[in-house]
Motif scaffolding. Structure first.
Motif, PDB file in Angstrom:
ATOM      1  N   ASP A 178       2.982   9.562  -5.285  1.00  0.00           N
ATOM      2  CA  ASP A 178       4.384  10.925  -4.384  1.00  0.00           C
ATOM      3  C   ASP A 178       4.407  11.502  -5.912  1.00  0.00           C
ATOM      4  O   ASP A 178       5.075  11.504  -6.478  1.00  0.00           O
ATOM      5  CB  ASP A 178       5.151  10.616  -3.440  1.00  0.00           C
ATOM      6  CG  ASP A 178       5.796  11.325  -3.208  1.00  0.00           C
ATOM      7  OD1 ASP A 178       5.741  11.489  -2.588  1.00  0.00           O
ATOM      8  OD2 ASP A 178       6.900  12.090  -3.792  1.00  0.00           O
ATOM      9  N   LEU A 179       4.168  13.214  -5.374  1.00  0.00           N
ATOM     10  CA  LEU A 179       4.442  14.450  -6.267  1.00  0.00           C
ATOM     11  C   LEU A 179       5.832  14.628  -6.712  1.00  0.00           C
ATOM     12  O   LEU A 179       5.871  14.912  -7.922  1.00  0.00           O
ATOM     13  CB  LEU A 179       3.528  15.726  -6.141  1.00  0.00           C
ATOM     14  CG  LEU A 179       1.735  15.233  -6.063  1.00  0.00           C
ATOM     15  CD1 LEU A 179       1.291  16.545  -5.371  1.00  0.00           C
ATOM     16  CD2 LEU A 179       1.852  15.082  -7.432  1.00  0.00           C
ATOM     17  N   ASP A 180       6.070  14.677  -5.616  1.00  0.00           N
ATOM     18  CA  ASP A 180       8.057  14.870  -5.723  1.00  0.00           C
ATOM     19  C   ASP A 180       8.997  14.120  -6.663  1.00  0.00           C
ATOM     20  O   ASP A 180       9.296  13.769  -7.573  1.00  0.00           O
ATOM     21  CB  ASP A 180       9.204  14.401  -4.534  1.00  0.00           C
ATOM     22  CG  ASP A 180       8.362  15.444  -3.219  1.00  0.00           C
ATOM     23  OD1 ASP A 180       8.195  16.942  -4.804  1.00  0.00           O
ATOM     24  OD2 ASP A 180       7.878  15.388  -1.747  1.00  0.00           O
ATOM     25  N   TYR A 181       8.459  12.439  -6.457  1.00  0.00           N
ATOM     26  CA  TYR A 181       8.931  11.243  -7.707  1.00  0.00           C
ATOM     27  C   TYR A 181       8.213  11.720  -9.249  1.00  0.00           C
ATOM     28  O   TYR A 181       9.176  11.637  -9.705  1.00  0.00           O
ATOM     29  CB  TYR A 181       8.020  10.007  -7.170  1.00  0.00           C
ATOM     30  CG  TYR A 181       8.514   8.687  -7.605  1.00  0.00           C
ATOM     31  CD1 TYR A 181      10.170   8.224  -7.486  1.00  0.00           C
ATOM     32  CD2 TYR A 181       7.949   8.514  -9.181  1.00  0.00           C
ATOM     33  CE1 TYR A 181       9.987   7.792  -7.937  1.00  0.00           C
ATOM     34  CE2 TYR A 181       8.177   6.940  -9.254  1.00  0.00           C
ATOM     35  CZ  TYR A 181       9.116   6.546  -9.004  1.00  0.00           C
ATOM     36  OH  TYR A 181       9.287   5.836  -9.363  1.00  0.00           O
ATOM     37  N   MET A 236       1.488   4.876  -2.858  1.00  0.00           N
ATOM     38  CA  MET A 236       1.858   6.121  -2.768  1.00  0.00           C
ATOM     39  C   MET A 236       2.703   6.435  -3.257  1.00  0.00           C
ATOM     40  O   MET A 236       2.984   7.969  -2.961  1.00  0.00           O
ATOM     41  CB  MET A 236       1.243   6.131  -0.848  1.00  0.00           C
ATOM     42  CG  MET A 236       0.078   5.684  -0.057  1.00  0.00           C
ATOM     43  SD  MET A 236       0.631   6.210   1.582  1.00  0.00           S
ATOM     44  CE  MET A 236      -1.337   5.289   1.530  1.00  0.00           C
ATOM     45  N   MET A 237       3.779   5.930  -2.198  1.00  0.00           N
ATOM     46  CA  MET A 237       4.956   6.116  -3.371  1.00  0.00           C
ATOM     47  C   MET A 237       5.125   6.435  -4.712  1.00  0.00           C
ATOM     48  O   MET A 237       5.441   7.659  -4.990  1.00  0.00           O
ATOM     49  CB  MET A 237       6.349   4.879  -2.592  1.00  0.00           C
ATOM     50  CG  MET A 237       7.146   5.260  -1.342  1.00  0.00           C
ATOM     51  SD  MET A 237       7.908   3.845  -1.276  1.00  0.00           S
ATOM     52  CE  MET A 237       8.572   3.749   0.673  1.00  0.00           C
ATOM     53  N   GLU A 241       1.043  -1.064  -0.185  1.00  0.00           N
ATOM     54  CA  GLU A 241      -0.089  -0.090   0.172  1.00  0.00           C
ATOM     55  C   GLU A 241       0.843   1.451  -0.033  1.00  0.00           C
ATOM     56  O   GLU A 241       0.217   2.255  -0.904  1.00  0.00           O
ATOM     57  CB  GLU A 241      -1.019   0.076   1.271  1.00  0.00           C
ATOM     58  CG  GLU A 241      -2.207   0.694   0.689  1.00  0.00           C
ATOM     59  CD  GLU A 241      -3.072   0.478   2.600  1.00  0.00           C
ATOM     60  OE1 GLU A 241      -4.131   0.715   1.923  1.00  0.00           O
ATOM     61  OE2 GLU A 241      -2.081   0.133   3.180  1.00  0.00           O
ATOM     62  N   ILE A 242       1.996   0.925   0.568  1.00  0.00           N
ATOM     63  CA  ILE A 242       3.120   2.265   0.745  1.00  0.00           C
ATOM     64  C   ILE A 242       3.656   2.879  -0.718  1.00  0.00           C
ATOM     65  O   ILE A 242       3.625   3.575  -0.884  1.00  0.00           O
ATOM     66  CB  ILE A 242       3.780   1.704   2.079  1.00  0.00           C
ATOM     67  CG1 ILE A 242       3.509   2.083   3.391  1.00  0.00           C
ATOM     68  CG2 ILE A 242       5.254   2.712   2.237  1.00  0.00           C
ATOM     69  CD1 ILE A 242       3.894   1.205   4.549  1.00  0.00           C
ATOM     70  N   VAL A 282      12.154   2.454  -3.693  1.00  0.00           N
ATOM     71  CA  VAL A 282      12.190   3.047  -4.225  1.00  0.00           C
ATOM     72  C   VAL A 282      12.400   2.439  -5.922  1.00  0.00           C
ATOM     73  O   VAL A 282      12.237   2.076  -6.741  1.00  0.00           O
ATOM     74  CB  VAL A 282      13.414   4.105  -3.890  1.00  0.00           C
ATOM     75  CG1 VAL A 282      13.221   5.190  -5.395  1.00  0.00           C
ATOM     76  CG2 VAL A 282      12.709   4.846  -3.011  1.00  0.00           C
ATOM     77  N   ILE A 286       9.920  -0.160  -6.119  1.00  0.00           N
ATOM     78  CA  ILE A 286       8.732   0.674  -7.132  1.00  0.00           C
ATOM     79  C   ILE A 286       8.973   0.736  -8.381  1.00  0.00           C
ATOM     80  O   ILE A 286       8.106   1.213  -9.471  1.00  0.00           O
ATOM     81  CB  ILE A 286       8.044   1.620  -6.405  1.00  0.00           C
ATOM     82  CG1 ILE A 286       8.905   2.519  -6.275  1.00  0.00           C
ATOM     83  CG2 ILE A 286       7.242   0.784  -5.390  1.00  0.00           C
ATOM     84  CD1 ILE A 286       8.549   4.458  -5.682  1.00  0.00           C
ATOM     85  N   ARG A 337      15.574   1.676   2.846  1.00  0.00           N
ATOM     86  CA  ARG A 337      14.355   2.393   2.176  1.00  0.00           C
ATOM     87  C   ARG A 337      14.123   2.638   0.788  1.00  0.00           C
ATOM     88  O   ARG A 337      13.272   2.392   0.056  1.00  0.00           O
ATOM     89  CB  ARG A 337      13.769   3.372   2.243  1.00  0.00           C
ATOM     90  CG  ARG A 337      12.947   3.057   4.170  1.00  0.00           C
ATOM     91  CD  ARG A 337      11.252   2.512   4.221  1.00  0.00           C
ATOM     92  NE  ARG A 337      11.662   0.960   4.105  1.00  0.00           N
ATOM     93  CZ  ARG A 337      12.295   0.298   4.987  1.00  0.00           C
ATOM     94  NH1 ARG A 337      12.438   0.274   6.577  1.00  0.00           N
ATOM     95  NH2 ARG A 337      12.502  -1.239   4.236  1.00  0.00           N
ATOM     96  N   GLU A 392       7.203  14.532 -10.553  1.00  0.00           N
ATOM     97  CA  GLU A 392       7.878  15.873 -10.862  1.00  0.00           C
ATOM     98  C   GLU A 392       8.976  15.299 -11.605  1.00  0.00           C
ATOM     99  O   GLU A 392       9.924  16.556 -12.579  1.00  0.00           O
ATOM    100  CB  GLU A 392       7.353  16.562 -10.203  1.00  0.00           C
ATOM    101  CG  GLU A 392       6.390  17.157  -9.684  1.00  0.00           C
ATOM    102  CD  GLU A 392       6.041  18.158  -8.739  1.00  0.00           C
ATOM    103  OE1 GLU A 392       6.761  18.302  -7.892  1.00  0.00           O
ATOM    104  OE2 GLU A 392       5.073  18.668  -8.124  1.00  0.00           O
ATOM    105  N   PHE A 452      16.691   9.709  -5.707  1.00  0.00           N
ATOM    106  CA  PHE A 452      15.716   8.812  -3.971  1.00  0.00           C
ATOM    107  C   PHE A 452      15.915   8.067  -3.398  1.00  0.00           C
ATOM    108  O   PHE A 452      16.704   8.051  -1.752  1.00  0.00           O
ATOM    109  CB  PHE A 452      14.644   8.950  -4.331  1.00  0.00           C
ATOM    110  CG  PHE A 452      13.256   9.702  -5.286  1.00  0.00           C
ATOM    111  CD1 PHE A 452      13.836  10.530  -5.922  1.00  0.00           C
ATOM    112  CD2 PHE A 452      12.334  10.451  -4.262  1.00  0.00           C
ATOM    113  CE1 PHE A 452      13.009  11.388  -6.791  1.00  0.00           C
ATOM    114  CE2 PHE A 452      11.784  11.684  -4.611  1.00  0.00           C
ATOM    115  CZ  PHE A 452      11.989  12.496  -5.836  1.00  0.00           C
TER     116      PHE A 452
END
Lengths: 85, 539
Positions: B82-85, B78-79, B74-75, B130, B133, B126, B87, B111
């Motif tokens: 993520d807008l930073d990702y 969300m990743m 689920e996380i 990254v 995903i 973590r 963008e 990242f």
């Protein structure tokens, strides 16, 4: 603008799972929501930004809410921190 | 034979065929594109598909490993939101006018770098998320494939590292175990392996090349040991361990959570003996119904000076809390004889087994005794704690010890420090004197626990340290059994319960006799709990 501070009590700090839940919660509001730890700031709606702050147990964070639903956002987020972190 | 040592994260032992994890990891090429918006749309479509796949993985993982452990997927979704990702990737496509694959790969590396450079070990781990995903997005862009081809036989999977989606996508009916060069006990792979209940060893630091594919491999998930192509001696050792492990798991499956009760309905509590809080995990793993003997002297033996009240309190509290309401019997200091600590400055004795030891020290040097009793009483507020005095030979000793305990409890009450006022007080029956006086002693305490090791050596006058006497020693000597029977009868006459915490408790040849005597409790080493429960249930 609404603001509150909170000291993290969860032994693992804001790790992946609560960061995910936190971002989910923040996503419910239209206001601009910012979390800061010292000089470092992150957008509460962005999971990488929240995780990258690396908030640990015992550290104080500040949450700032700015926008139409800022009051509702601040009270919901404060409750979230208390219950989960 | 190749020997690797890492951290064991999944319990168990397995022996099987080694399979090196194949991941199609070719370098992503960077090339210019002209249709920028078309490339962004390609990325967005791949991202959407990856999120969909993650939602499916999440559903699969919920079934496989439970909601809490599945949350990672689920996380991951969300990743990917993520807008930073997003963008960053779109930014690279637009400004550099390059292909989506390159933009995803570059963003993933940037990242991952942020997490890798963090101090926190958990956050460092973590970085793998990254990359995981991003690999999914790349796969959806048609680059590589992140699923392992399914083998037809069972195998032990060996990899440099495994990301969560790789772990959960594996066909578990085929995977016997994991070995990874990297990873940590905090990695999701480790957590998933643990939940799946398969042996895994991470962090071996050694990369196993494709030349080892198909070789025999033995994995010990308890000790964190891995043997590739084991020699005959190692293999037979590991086979024995495997056999033991299988037996234990079978017992656990059959007996976990079951009562230790005979076919006629007689119930016997099966407790475990521990030396220190490090043994608590084994107590839980073997499903003991309580702790029948916490040998507190080890807390003294492992220190250079008298352990403080706070130090002891922390240990006893941990045991009480871990056992969550199940009985925890703490035996007060049993030092002297064969267990010596230099700082006690005990005088040299001709005959230490018959000398200044255990309760005798405590009644003479009451400051030591009081410190320990305060720690035990304070811990009693956190669970079901009982205290037990060793090496008793007379009524007056029991009364003196109880008087000191009472005084300690009064002090705590006056200081408003919480403790369990109903805490049970018991004694060890390990001298013939105590066994013979059991009827009288029973009126003073809440329970007896028979220490058969000392009771045997004192009854038979055979020093248990002297190996030359082996041929004279009979563990089932009728005199010992008669004293035990007498003790149980004495206890029951006064309406208190009686147990055994010595080695005879685990002697399956005697279980039937003990049950016939009406023994209420048997406390044995954690590993003996389930075999004993099985024996009792078969009576």
């Amino acid at each position: 603008m609404e603001k509150f501070t909170y000291v993290i009590t969860d032994p693992a700090g804001i790790h992946a799972r609560p960061a995910g839940l936190l971002v989910k919660e923040a996503g419910k509001f239209a206001s601009k929501l910012t979390i800061s730890k010292g000089a470092k700031k992150g957008d509460l709606k962005r999971i990488f930004g929240v995780m990258a702050l690396g908030v640990k147990k015992g550290e104080e964070i500040e949450v700032t809410c700015e926008g139409a639903d800022e009051a509702a956002a601040a009270s919901a987020l404060a409750a979230f921190f208390k219950a989960n972190l | 034979m190749l020997v690797l040592k890492g951290k064991g994260v999944g319990g168990g032992v397995t022996i099987g065929t080694l399979a090196v994890f194949k991941r199609q990891e070719t370098v992503v090429e960077r090339h210019s594109i002209t249709d920028i918006e078309g490339e962004v749309a390609r990325f967005q479509a791949a991202r959407g598909k990856a999120i969909e796949q993650l939602a499916q993985l999440y559903e699969k993982a919920v079934v496989d490993v439970g909601r809490d452990n599945a949350a990672i997927f689920e996380i991951h979704q969300m990743m990917l939101e993520d807008l930073d990702y997003i963008e960053s990737i779109e930014g690279i496509i637009r400004t550099q006018e390059v292909n989506a694959e390159y933009a995803v790969q570059a963003t993933a590396e940037n990242f991952a770098e942020i997490f890798s450079s963090m101090e926190d070990e958990y956050m460092q781990a973590r970085a793998a998320d990254v990359k995981d995903i991003s690999r999914k997005v790349l796969a959806c862009l048609g680059f590589g494939s992140d699923a392992m081809e399914s083998a037809s036989e069972k195998f032990v999977l060996v990899a440099d590292d495994l990301v969560p989606s790789e772990t959960v996508q594996l066909d578990k009916s085929k995977v016997q175990g994991f070995v990874t060069a990297g990873g940590s006990v905090n990695s999701h792979t480790a957590i998933l392996a643990r939940t799946m209940g398969i042996p895994a060893v991470v962090c071996t630091g050694v990369s196993i090349g494709a030349e080892h594919d198909g070789k025999l491999i033995a994995v010990d998930g308890y000790a964190g040991e891995v043997f590739v192509d084991p020699d005959a001696a190692t293999l037979s050792l590991m086979q024995a361990k495997l056999e033991q492990d299988v037996q234990h798991k079978k017992l656990l499956d059959e007996l976990k959570g079951k009562e230790s009760v005979t076919s006629s309905g007689q119930k016997v509590h099966v407790y475990a003996n521990i030396g220190n809080t490090g043994d608590l995990a084994a107590v839980l793993a073997n499903d003991a119904e309580g702790i029948g003997l916490f040998r507190s002297e080890f807390i003294y033996l492992e220190n250079e000076d008298y352990p403080t009240e706070e130090y002891q309190f922390a240990k006893y509290k941990l045991a009480a809390e871990t056992m969550a309401g199940k009985r925890v019997i703490i035996r007060t200091l049993d030092i002297g004889a064969d267990k010596q600590a230099a700082y006690f400055n005990l005088p040299h004795e001709e005959n230490p087994a018959l000398g200044y030891r255990a309760i005798r020290i405590c009644l003479e040097q009451q400051d030591i005794f009081r410190t320990q009793l305060r720690a035990i009483c304070r811990a009693s507020a956190y669970g079901k704690v009982a205290v037990m005095f060793p090496m008793i030979i007379s009524l007056s000793e029991v009364r003196k010890a109880k008087a000191i305990l009472q005084k300690v409890q009064q002090e705590l009450a006056a200081e408003h420090i919480p403790f369990d006022k109903e805490m049970e007080v018991g004694i060890m029956i390990e001298t013939p004197a105590a066994a013979l006086l059991s009827e009288e002693l029973a009126k003073e305490v809440d329970f007896f626990s028979i220490g058969t090791n000392d009771l045997s050596q004192y009854t038979l006058a055979i020093d248990r340290q002297n190996q030359h006497l082996e041929s004279f020693f009979d563990a089932h000597h009728p005199a010992i059994l008669r004293l035990i029977e007498m003790t149980v009868a004495g206890a029951h006459k006064a309406g208190i319960w009686c147990g055994v915490c010595g080695e005879l408790g685990a002697d399956l040849e005697l279980t039937e006799k003990f049950v016939a005597m009406g023994m209420d409790e048997l406390s044995v080493s954690p590993a003996s709990v389930l075999p004993l429960r099985q024996k009792i249930r078969g009576l």
